[in-house]
Motif scaffolding. Structure first.
Motif, PDB file in Angstrom:
ATOM      1  N   PHE A  61       0.818  -1.219   0.000  1.00 47.98           N
ATOM      2  CA  PHE A  61       0.000   0.000   0.000  1.00 47.98           C
ATOM      3  C   PHE A  61       0.844   1.258   0.000  1.00 47.98           C
ATOM      4  O   PHE A  61       0.397   2.310  -0.434  1.00 47.98           O
ATOM      5  CB  PHE A  61      -0.927   0.031   1.219  1.00 47.98           C
ATOM      6  N   GLN A  62       2.071   1.164   0.522  1.00 49.80           N
ATOM      7  CA  GLN A  62       2.943   2.332   0.612  1.00 49.80           C
ATOM      8  C   GLN A  62       4.383   1.859   0.628  1.00 49.80           C
ATOM      9  O   GLN A  62       4.691   0.820   1.197  1.00 49.80           O
ATOM     10  CB  GLN A  62       2.639   3.101   1.894  1.00 49.80           C
ATOM     11  N   GLY A  63       5.262   2.618   0.013  1.00 43.34           N
ATOM     12  CA  GLY A  63       6.677   2.288   0.031  1.00 43.34           C
ATOM     13  C   GLY A  63       7.022   1.199  -0.961  1.00 43.34           C
ATOM     14  O   GLY A  63       6.332   0.995  -1.959  1.00 43.34           O
ATOM     15  N   GLU A  64       8.089   0.478  -0.654  1.00 49.36           N
ATOM     16  CA  GLU A  64       8.519  -0.595  -1.552  1.00 49.36           C
ATOM     17  C   GLU A  64       9.296  -1.660  -0.794  1.00 49.36           C
ATOM     18  O   GLU A  64       9.774  -1.435   0.314  1.00 49.36           O
ATOM     19  CB  GLU A  64       9.357  -0.048  -2.705  1.00 49.36           C
ATOM     20  N   GLY A  65       9.385  -2.809  -1.426  1.00 45.03           N
ATOM     21  CA  GLY A  65      10.117  -3.931  -0.861  1.00 45.03           C
ATOM     22  C   GLY A  65      10.686  -4.792  -1.965  1.00 45.03           C
ATOM     23  O   GLY A  65      10.334  -4.646  -3.137  1.00 45.03           O
ATOM     24  N   LYS A  66      11.578  -5.673  -1.585  1.00 40.30           N
ATOM     25  CA  LYS A  66      12.183  -6.594  -2.541  1.00 40.30           C
ATOM     26  C   LYS A  66      12.196  -7.979  -1.906  1.00 40.30           C
ATOM     27  O   LYS A  66      12.611  -8.134  -0.763  1.00 40.30           O
ATOM     28  CB  LYS A  66      13.607  -6.151  -2.870  1.00 40.30           C
ATOM     29  N   LEU A  67      11.713  -8.971  -2.668  1.00 43.97           N
ATOM     30  CA  LEU A  67      11.721 -10.357  -2.224  1.00 43.97           C
ATOM     31  C   LEU A  67      12.733 -11.142  -3.028  1.00 43.97           C
ATOM     32  O   LEU A  67      12.922 -10.886  -4.222  1.00 43.97           O
ATOM     33  CB  LEU A  67      10.344 -10.997  -2.414  1.00 43.97           C
ATOM     34  N   GLY A  68      13.380 -12.091  -2.380  1.00 46.74           N
ATOM     35  CA  GLY A  68      14.281 -13.011  -3.049  1.00 46.74           C
ATOM     36  C   GLY A  68      13.759 -14.426  -2.895  1.00 46.74           C
ATOM     37  O   GLY A  68      13.109 -14.753  -1.896  1.00 46.74           O
ATOM     38  N   TYR A  69      14.036 -15.252  -3.890  1.00 48.33           N
ATOM     39  CA  TYR A  69      13.580 -16.634  -3.885  1.00 48.33           C
ATOM     40  C   TYR A  69      14.778 -17.579  -3.833  1.00 48.33           C
ATOM     41  O   TYR A  69      15.894 -17.218  -4.225  1.00 48.33           O
ATOM     42  CB  TYR A  69      12.721 -16.917  -5.121  1.00 48.33           C
ATOM     43  N   GLU A  70      14.507 -18.790  -3.396  1.00 51.64           N
ATOM     44  CA  GLU A  70      15.554 -19.794  -3.223  1.00 51.64           C
ATOM     45  C   GLU A  70      16.312 -20.059  -4.524  1.00 51.64           C
ATOM     46  O   GLU A  70      17.499 -20.378  -4.498  1.00 51.64           O
ATOM     47  CB  GLU A  70      14.922 -21.088  -2.689  1.00 51.64           C
ATOM     48  N   ASP A  71      15.654 -19.888  -5.674  1.00 51.64           N
ATOM     49  CA  ASP A  71      16.315 -20.131  -6.961  1.00 51.64           C
ATOM     50  C   ASP A  71      17.217 -18.977  -7.402  1.00 51.64           C
ATOM     51  O   ASP A  71      17.807 -19.004  -8.478  1.00 51.64           O
ATOM     52  CB  ASP A  71      15.281 -20.433  -8.048  1.00 51.64           C
ATOM     53  N   GLY A  72      17.336 -17.930  -6.560  1.00 52.58           N
ATOM     54  CA  GLY A  72      18.202 -16.794  -6.873  1.00 52.58           C
ATOM     55  C   GLY A  72      17.495 -15.638  -7.556  1.00 52.58           C
ATOM     56  O   GLY A  72      18.088 -14.587  -7.755  1.00 52.58           O
ATOM     57  N   SER A  73      16.230 -15.792  -7.906  1.00 47.42           N
ATOM     58  CA  SER A  73      15.496 -14.703  -8.547  1.00 47.42           C
ATOM     59  C   SER A  73      15.021 -13.693  -7.499  1.00 47.42           C
ATOM     60  O   SER A  73      14.966 -14.000  -6.301  1.00 47.42           O
ATOM     61  CB  SER A  73      14.318 -15.243  -9.356  1.00 47.42           C
ATOM     62  N   HIS A  74      14.705 -12.490  -7.963  1.00 45.93           N
ATOM     63  CA  HIS A  74      14.279 -11.400  -7.093  1.00 45.93           C
ATOM     64  C   HIS A  74      13.092 -10.689  -7.739  1.00 45.93           C
ATOM     65  O   HIS A  74      12.945 -10.698  -8.961  1.00 45.93           O
ATOM     66  CB  HIS A  74      15.408 -10.373  -6.909  1.00 45.93           C
ATOM     67  N   ILE A  75      12.285 -10.045  -6.912  1.00 41.78           N
ATOM     68  CA  ILE A  75      11.182  -9.247  -7.422  1.00 41.78           C
ATOM     69  C   ILE A  75      11.054  -7.998  -6.560  1.00 41.78           C
ATOM     70  O   ILE A  75      11.096  -8.079  -5.330  1.00 41.78           O
ATOM     71  CB  ILE A  75       9.858 -10.040  -7.468  1.00 41.78           C
ATOM     72  N   LYS A  76      10.962  -6.842  -7.220  1.00 37.33           N
ATOM     73  CA  LYS A  76      10.783  -5.575  -6.516  1.00 37.33           C
ATOM     74  C   LYS A  76       9.305  -5.230  -6.553  1.00 37.33           C
ATOM     75  O   LYS A  76       8.653  -5.342  -7.600  1.00 37.33           O
ATOM     76  CB  LYS A  76      11.599  -4.464  -7.185  1.00 37.33           C
ATOM     77  N   LEU A  77       8.774  -4.812  -5.415  1.00 41.18           N
ATOM     78  CA  LEU A  77       7.368  -4.432  -5.300  1.00 41.18           C
ATOM     79  C   LEU A  77       7.285  -2.977  -4.856  1.00 41.18           C
ATOM     80  O   LEU A  77       7.978  -2.579  -3.915  1.00 41.18           O
ATOM     81  CB  LEU A  77       6.655  -5.323  -4.280  1.00 41.18           C
ATOM     82  N   THR A  78       6.463  -2.199  -5.534  1.00 43.52           N
ATOM     83  CA  THR A  78       6.250  -0.807  -5.158  1.00 43.52           C
ATOM     84  C   THR A  78       4.758  -0.592  -4.901  1.00 43.52           C
ATOM     85  O   THR A  78       3.940  -1.492  -5.115  1.00 43.52           O
ATOM     86  CB  THR A  78       6.751   0.153  -6.258  1.00 43.52           C
ATOM     87  N   THR A  79       4.423   0.588  -4.471  1.00 46.01           N
ATOM     88  CA  THR A  79       3.044   0.919  -4.117  1.00 46.01           C
ATOM     89  C   THR A  79       2.063   0.435  -5.178  1.00 46.01           C
ATOM     90  O   THR A  79       2.218   0.723  -6.359  1.00 46.01           O
ATOM     91  CB  THR A  79       2.908   2.443  -3.920  1.00 46.01           C
ATOM     92  N   GLY A  80       1.099  -0.356  -4.740  1.00 41.05           N
ATOM     93  CA  GLY A  80       0.064  -0.880  -5.632  1.00 41.05           C
ATOM     94  C   GLY A  80       0.344  -2.259  -6.189  1.00 41.05           C
ATOM     95  O   GLY A  80      -0.561  -2.925  -6.685  1.00 41.05           O
ATOM     96  N   GLU A  99      11.575   5.477   4.253  1.00 42.47           N
ATOM     97  CA  GLU A  99      10.867   6.734   4.002  1.00 42.47           C
ATOM     98  C   GLU A  99      10.264   6.685   2.615  1.00 42.47           C
ATOM     99  O   GLU A  99      10.984   6.847   1.631  1.00 42.47           O
ATOM    100  CB  GLU A  99      11.823   7.927   4.113  1.00 42.47           C
ATOM    101  N   PRO A 100       9.004   6.400   2.488  1.00 47.59           N
ATOM    102  CA  PRO A 100       8.076   6.137   3.577  1.00 47.59           C
ATOM    103  C   PRO A 100       8.198   4.694   4.047  1.00 47.59           C
ATOM    104  O   PRO A 100       8.745   3.843   3.335  1.00 47.59           O
ATOM    105  CB  PRO A 100       6.710   6.358   2.929  1.00 47.59           C
TER     106      PRO A 100
END
Length: 109
Positions: A61-80, A99-100
């Motif tokens: 809902f706000q800000g951003e995050g990044k997830l990593g998976y066991e296979d070495g791949s990554h995904i960035k998530l932003t608002t929405g 921030e935020p």
């Protein structure tokens, strides 16, 4: 009206955020867990993985995050952005904004 007393806002945050992540169960029963998570830079400790018994659907809902998976791949998530993570798909949080603050809503079913 009893429901009026239960109205809350997903963006309500404490005036001063603690050092640890905040977890607030919004719905919790045998079939589903809906949780508000507020992250301020927290990540999954090195070498640890989430390996959950239930499917997870999440939205930022706000800000951003990044997830990593066991296979070495990554995904960035932003608002929405939202994502489905099947049960037992090992993953970890590698980044959350400060921030935020990153406000996630997770649904386990």
């Amino acid at each position: 009206m009893k429901n009026k007393e239960r109205i809350r806002n997903i963006f309500d945050l404490p005036t001063k955020l603690p050092q640890e992540e905040l977890f607030e169960a919004l719905v919790d029963n045998d079939n589903v867990l809906v949780e508000k998570v507020v992250s301020t830079g927290q990540i999954t400790p090195e070498g640890e993985w989430y390996d959950q018994e239930r499917d997870e659907w999440l939205i930022v809902f706000q800000g951003e995050g990044k997830l990593g998976y066991e296979d070495g791949s990554h995904i960035k998530l932003t608002t929405g952005d939202y994502l489905f993570i099947p049960a037992h798909q090992k993953h970890r949080v590698e980044y959350t904004s400060t921030e935020p603050p990153c406000i996630w809503l997770t649904i386990f079913f």
